[in-house]
Scaffold this motif. Structure first.
Motif, PDB file in Angstrom:
ATOM      1  N   ARG A  14       0.834  -1.183   0.000  1.00  0.00           N
ATOM      2  CA  ARG A  14       0.000   0.000   0.000  1.00  0.00           C
ATOM      3  C   ARG A  14       0.876   1.243   0.000  1.00  0.00           C
ATOM      4  N   GLU A  19      -4.508   3.311   4.384  1.00  0.00           N
ATOM      5  CA  GLU A  19      -5.119   2.102   3.824  1.00  0.00           C
ATOM      6  C   GLU A  19      -4.537   0.817   4.414  1.00  0.00           C
ATOM      7  N   VAL A 208      -8.456   4.630  -3.297  1.00  0.00           N
ATOM      8  CA  VAL A 208      -8.464   3.407  -2.498  1.00  0.00           C
ATOM      9  C   VAL A 208      -8.329   2.174  -3.393  1.00  0.00           C
ATOM     10  N   ASP A 211      -4.747   2.377  -5.135  1.00  0.00           N
ATOM     11  CA  ASP A 211      -3.879   3.083  -4.190  1.00  0.00           C
ATOM     12  C   ASP A 211      -2.525   3.411  -4.815  1.00  0.00           C
TER      13      ASP A 211
END
Length: 297
Positions: A14, A19, A208, A211
């Motif tokens: 990530r 996240e 999201v 990412d």
């Protein structure tokens, strides 16, 4: 088990610290482990807009992150190796999703099986999970995955291991409210012609779902498309995916349309509505899934 900080974001692939949902990892036996996670009371994407619950897709994303942490921290898989998710399934109780007055501290009891190695490095395994909240078992899951070296991945992808340039505009979205969303940005389906099939909207700028840059459509995008299609098929937004079984059969490319077709089926979860979803691209089946959508007030 500690819940006071997240694991390094690189371990779960990530870019944004926000996240990362995993907090700790402990080795408890030769093939058993414990993994900690914390689910926020609200999230920019993994939050049912109209339901006061944790989003079950937090469970699905936590599973993805847990397999990566185990691979890198326990099985010494190099950080630059590429991972392939073949099958993912989970079941979770509605009680596990109730919002409290603080984030939910989650404990995963993990068992690995069918571990295979190639050249001394792990190449594939099945990872089974029991999920606990406040000491109570509230869910279970299983992930079958494999990994390959960068060189093997380039051969596997046949020259498509570099993200293609973004071209064109996104197809028009279905109404956000029809899939339980507040913003069009979070809608992953375009308007369909027959009420059962929709093109998946692949928004590579989504902070999201995308990412960081990738060379194919992530599995979590397909799972979200399945969830939204299930709401459209049953014509109601008060549904939570408390059960999922997905198989990912081919890479889903970024530069050609992928269509999800969803039909209502029987669910074995009391009070839930079942949906079977299949994903096709360029005339080939690329993924399929079953979702158990629980009616929640």
């Amino acid at each position: 088990m500690l819940f006071d900080r997240t694991v390094p974001r690189s371990l779960v692939h990530r870019a944004a610290v926000s996240e990362v949902f995993l907090t700790d990892l402990c080795v408890t036996g030769e093939n058993t482990f414990q993994v900690g996670a914390q689910w926020p009371r609200a999230h920019s994407f993994y939050s049912p807009a109209t339901l006061p619950r944790h989003d079950p897709m937090l469970f699905a994303e936590s599973l993805r992150q847990a397999t990566l942490v185990l691979a890198h921290q326990v099985f010494d898989v190099p950080m630059d190796w590429k991972f392939l998710s073949h099958e993912k399934s989970y079941q979770i109780s509605e009680g596990a999703l109730v919002l409290g007055d603080r984030p939910a501290d989650i404990l995963f009891a993990v068992t690995t099986r069918e571990v295979k190695r190639r050249g001394g490095t792990v190449s594939s395994m099945i990872t089974d999970f029991d999920c606990y909240r406040d000491g109570e078992r509230v869910g279970s899951a299983s992930v079958r995955w494999s990994c390959v070296s960068p060189a093997a991945y380039r051969r596997l992808r046949g020259g498509r291991d570099v993200p293609p340039p973004v071209t064109g505009v996104l197809p028009a979205a279905v109404t956000p409210q029809s899939v339980g969303r507040l913003s069009e940005r979070d809608v992953v389906l375009s308007a369909g012609a027959d009420g059962h099939s929709w093109q998946v909207r692949v928004d590579r700028d989504h902070p999201v779902l995308f990412d960081h840059p990738v060379d194919h459509v992530p599995g979590m995008v397909l799972m979200e498309a399945g969830r939204q299609a299930a709401k459209l098929v049953h014509g109601r937004t008060d549904l939570l995916p408390v059960g999922c079984r997905f198989s990912f059969e081919r890479y889903v490319e970024l530069d050609t349309p992928v269509v999800v077709t969803a039909l209502p089926v029987r669910s074995e979860v009391p009070g839930a509505l079942g949906v079977e979803a299949v994903f096709d691209q360029d005339g080939r089946r690329v993924a399929r899934g079953h979702l158990d959508m629980l009616v929640c007030g």
